[in-house]
Design a protein around this motif. Structure first.
Motif, PDB file in Angstrom:
ATOM      1  N   SER A 124       0.544  -1.157   0.323  1.00 30.49           N
ATOM      2  CA  SER A 124       0.276   0.034  -0.170  1.00 30.49           C
ATOM      3  C   SER A 124       0.655   1.344   0.040  1.00 30.49           C
ATOM      4  O   SER A 124       0.235   2.108  -0.516  1.00 30.49           O
ATOM      5  N   GLY A 125       1.985   1.383   0.520  1.00 28.63           N
ATOM      6  CA  GLY A 125       3.426   2.109   0.266  1.00 28.63           C
ATOM      7  C   GLY A 125       2.644   3.617   1.418  1.00 28.63           C
ATOM      8  O   GLY A 125       3.758   3.965   1.494  1.00 28.63           O
ATOM      9  N   GLU A 126       2.143   2.790   2.470  1.00 27.53           N
ATOM     10  CA  GLU A 126       1.721   3.678   4.027  1.00 27.53           C
ATOM     11  C   GLU A 126       3.490   3.032   4.299  1.00 27.53           C
ATOM     12  O   GLU A 126       3.141   2.296   5.394  1.00 27.53           O
ATOM     13  N   PRO A 127       4.740   4.565   5.038  1.00 30.97           N
ATOM     14  CA  PRO A 127       5.401   4.119   5.809  1.00 30.97           C
ATOM     15  C   PRO A 127       4.853   3.697   7.342  1.00 30.97           C
ATOM     16  O   PRO A 127       5.929   4.621   8.029  1.00 30.97           O
ATOM     17  N   ASN A 128       4.241   3.116   7.337  1.00 32.54           N
ATOM     18  CA  ASN A 128       3.607   2.937   8.994  1.00 32.54           C
ATOM     19  C   ASN A 128       4.935   1.633   9.776  1.00 32.54           C
ATOM     20  O   ASN A 128       4.941   0.747   8.933  1.00 32.54           O
ATOM     21  N   PHE A 129       5.090   1.671  10.648  1.00 32.27           N
ATOM     22  CA  PHE A 129       5.958   1.093  11.597  1.00 32.27           C
ATOM     23  C   PHE A 129       5.356  -0.418  12.466  1.00 32.27           C
ATOM     24  O   PHE A 129       6.194  -1.800  12.612  1.00 32.27           O
ATOM     25  N   ILE A 130       4.008   0.252  12.665  1.00 33.30           N
ATOM     26  CA  ILE A 130       3.056  -0.534  13.427  1.00 33.30           C
ATOM     27  C   ILE A 130       2.438  -1.229  12.516  1.00 33.30           C
ATOM     28  O   ILE A 130       1.845  -0.758  12.072  1.00 33.30           O
ATOM     29  N   PRO A 131       2.431  -2.395  12.227  1.00 38.82           N
ATOM     30  CA  PRO A 131       1.614  -2.603  11.532  1.00 38.82           C
ATOM     31  C   PRO A 131       0.105  -2.943  11.912  1.00 38.82           C
ATOM     32  O   PRO A 131      -0.929  -3.407  12.815  1.00 38.82           O
ATOM     33  N   LYS A 132      -0.751  -2.651  10.708  1.00 36.61           N
ATOM     34  CA  LYS A 132      -2.543  -2.058  11.250  1.00 36.61           C
ATOM     35  C   LYS A 132      -2.775  -3.376  11.636  1.00 36.61           C
ATOM     36  O   LYS A 132      -4.049  -3.379  12.425  1.00 36.61           O
ATOM     37  N   ASN A 133      -2.907  -4.710  10.455  1.00 36.87           N
ATOM     38  CA  ASN A 133      -3.374  -5.802  11.088  1.00 36.87           C
ATOM     39  C   ASN A 133      -2.591  -6.962  10.833  1.00 36.87           C
ATOM     40  O   ASN A 133      -1.808  -7.889   9.941  1.00 36.87           O
ATOM     41  N   PHE A 134      -2.394  -6.714  12.678  1.00 31.10           N
ATOM     42  CA  PHE A 134      -0.943  -7.289  12.764  1.00 31.10           C
ATOM     43  C   PHE A 134      -1.478  -9.054  12.678  1.00 31.10           C
ATOM     44  O   PHE A 134      -2.540  -9.750  12.846  1.00 31.10           O
ATOM     45  N   THR A 135      -0.322  -9.988  12.625  1.00 27.76           N
ATOM     46  CA  THR A 135      -0.883 -11.189  11.659  1.00 27.76           C
ATOM     47  C   THR A 135       0.968 -11.860  11.795  1.00 27.76           C
ATOM     48  O   THR A 135       1.570 -11.728  11.402  1.00 27.76           O
ATOM     49  N   LEU A 136       0.689 -13.337  12.107  1.00 31.15           N
ATOM     50  CA  LEU A 136       1.553 -14.392  12.476  1.00 31.15           C
ATOM     51  C   LEU A 136       1.435 -15.213  10.772  1.00 31.15           C
ATOM     52  O   LEU A 136       1.886 -16.307  10.932  1.00 31.15           O
ATOM     53  N   ASP A 137       0.708 -14.838  10.345  1.00 32.31           N
ATOM     54  CA  ASP A 137      -0.071 -15.873   9.251  1.00 32.31           C
ATOM     55  C   ASP A 137       1.739 -16.060   8.230  1.00 32.31           C
ATOM     56  O   ASP A 137       2.043 -16.903   7.375  1.00 32.31           O
ATOM     57  N   ASN A 138       2.531 -15.038   7.963  1.00 38.64           N
ATOM     58  CA  ASN A 138       3.158 -15.490   7.263  1.00 38.64           C
ATOM     59  C   ASN A 138       4.684 -16.402   7.579  1.00 38.64           C
ATOM     60  O   ASN A 138       5.197 -16.946   6.724  1.00 38.64           O
ATOM     61  N   TYR A 139       5.017 -16.472   9.418  1.00 38.92           N
ATOM     62  CA  TYR A 139       6.102 -17.223   9.558  1.00 38.92           C
ATOM     63  C   TYR A 139       5.009 -18.689   9.606  1.00 38.92           C
ATOM     64  O   TYR A 139       5.712 -19.740   9.333  1.00 38.92           O
ATOM     65  N   LYS A 140       3.728 -18.444   9.356  1.00 37.36           N
ATOM     66  CA  LYS A 140       3.379 -20.160   9.340  1.00 37.36           C
ATOM     67  C   LYS A 140       3.166 -20.246   7.390  1.00 37.36           C
ATOM     68  O   LYS A 140       3.489 -22.007   7.450  1.00 37.36           O
ATOM     69  N   GLN A 141       3.066 -19.489   6.834  1.00 38.47           N
ATOM     70  CA  GLN A 141       3.233 -20.245   5.821  1.00 38.47           C
ATOM     71  C   GLN A 141       4.984 -20.800   5.278  1.00 38.47           C
ATOM     72  O   GLN A 141       4.868 -21.769   4.981  1.00 38.47           O
TER      73      GLN A 141
END
Length: 278
Positions: free
Chosen positions: A45-62
């Motif tokens: 999306s290009g938003e420069p935010n360091f704190i995730p708006k939609n925190f997820t562990l799915d990437n590590y699970k993947q």
């Protein structure tokens, strides 16, 4: 008083500069850490935010549970990096000690040859390395990754510099006690060379762990890929899965941080000790 004030100002400016530099250095790592907990849509999306708006562990699970080759890539990287590091510690130290202490025919020739090798970029040797490994039948193999990297001219020179400055009185005392050259090296010199060995271990492990070019050239079976090469497979034809790449990159970074933390107390001392007289 003025001189003291000026010195304090210089130190303050130095600390401010180093703090800013440290923050600039940390920002990419912090962004990667943050992105590893974001869905792909939030990253692109290009938003420069360091704190995730939609925190997820799915990437590590993947990468841990859905990517069947991830653990194999991790094993390959660990096995190759540890083997290369161990062989370098042994062989570079033996060569450095021989150049520093032993007398043999052609000693100056070999020393200057090693210095000449330092001036040759590694990229120039890539094609000859490939042709030799192909002739030996070592393409797409562990030995093809380990053997070309098991010695390093830079660290032979570094260990030679350390041993040149090593107290010779200890070796002479060991000779009076009946120690031969190998026993002196193994039982006296090597245990006291921990600072130099630690510095070498950190540099060699990091170089092998991050190596991308050599695996790219000689490995073609996905099961033999190392982590840097495996991460490249997360790039599709039309889209790069940055969420998976960032999660895998964080896992990829942890062993390197662990090695540095383990050897940290010797690292600076080892880098300092390897200078000195020629």
């Amino acid at each position: 008083m003025t001189r003291i004030s000026g010195s304090l100002c210089l130190k303050l400016l130095l600390y401010v500069f180093l703090t800013i530099y440290a923050l600039i250095t940390l920002i990419p790592f912090l962004w990667a850490l943050s992105a590893s907990f974001k869905p792909l849509s939030e990253i692109i999306s290009g938003e420069p935010n360091f704190i995730p708006k939609n925190f997820t562990l799915d990437n590590y699970k993947q990468i841990f549970f859905q990517e069947p080759l991830f653990f194999r890539w991790l094993f390959n990287s660990i096995a190759i990096a540890l083997s290369v590091t161990l062989l370098n510690l042994i062989l570079n130290s033996m060569a450095g000690y021989a150049l520093a202490r032993l007398r043999f025919v052609g000693k100056r020739f070999w020393f200057f040859l090693i210095l000449a090798v330092l001036a040759v970029p590694a990229q120039i040797t890539l094609i000859p390395t490939f042709l030799i490994l192909k002739a030996l039948g070592w393409l797409n193999s562990y030995q093809g990754m380990i053997v070309p990297s098991m010695v390093n001219a830079t660290f032979i020179f570094m260990m030679r510099q350390f041993f040149v400055n090593f107290p010779q009185e200890l070796e002479e005392a060991a000779q009076l006690d009946g120690f031969n050259t190998w026993e002196i090296f193994r039982d006296i010199v090597l245990p006291l060379a921990k600072p130099a060995l630690a510095a070498q271990a950190v540099f060699v492990f990091m170089g092998s762990w991050n190596n991308f070019i050599l695996p790219l050239v000689i490995l073609f079976d996905p099961e033999m890929f190392t982590l840097p090469l495996g991460l490249n497979s997360f790039k599709g034809q039309y889209i790069s899965y940055w969420n998976y790449i960032m999660a895998a990159s964080i896992i990829f970074t942890l062993p390197a941080l662990g090695i540095y933390a383990f050897f940290n107390r010797y690292f600076i001392q080892g880098v300092t000790f390897t200078g000195g007289k020629g």
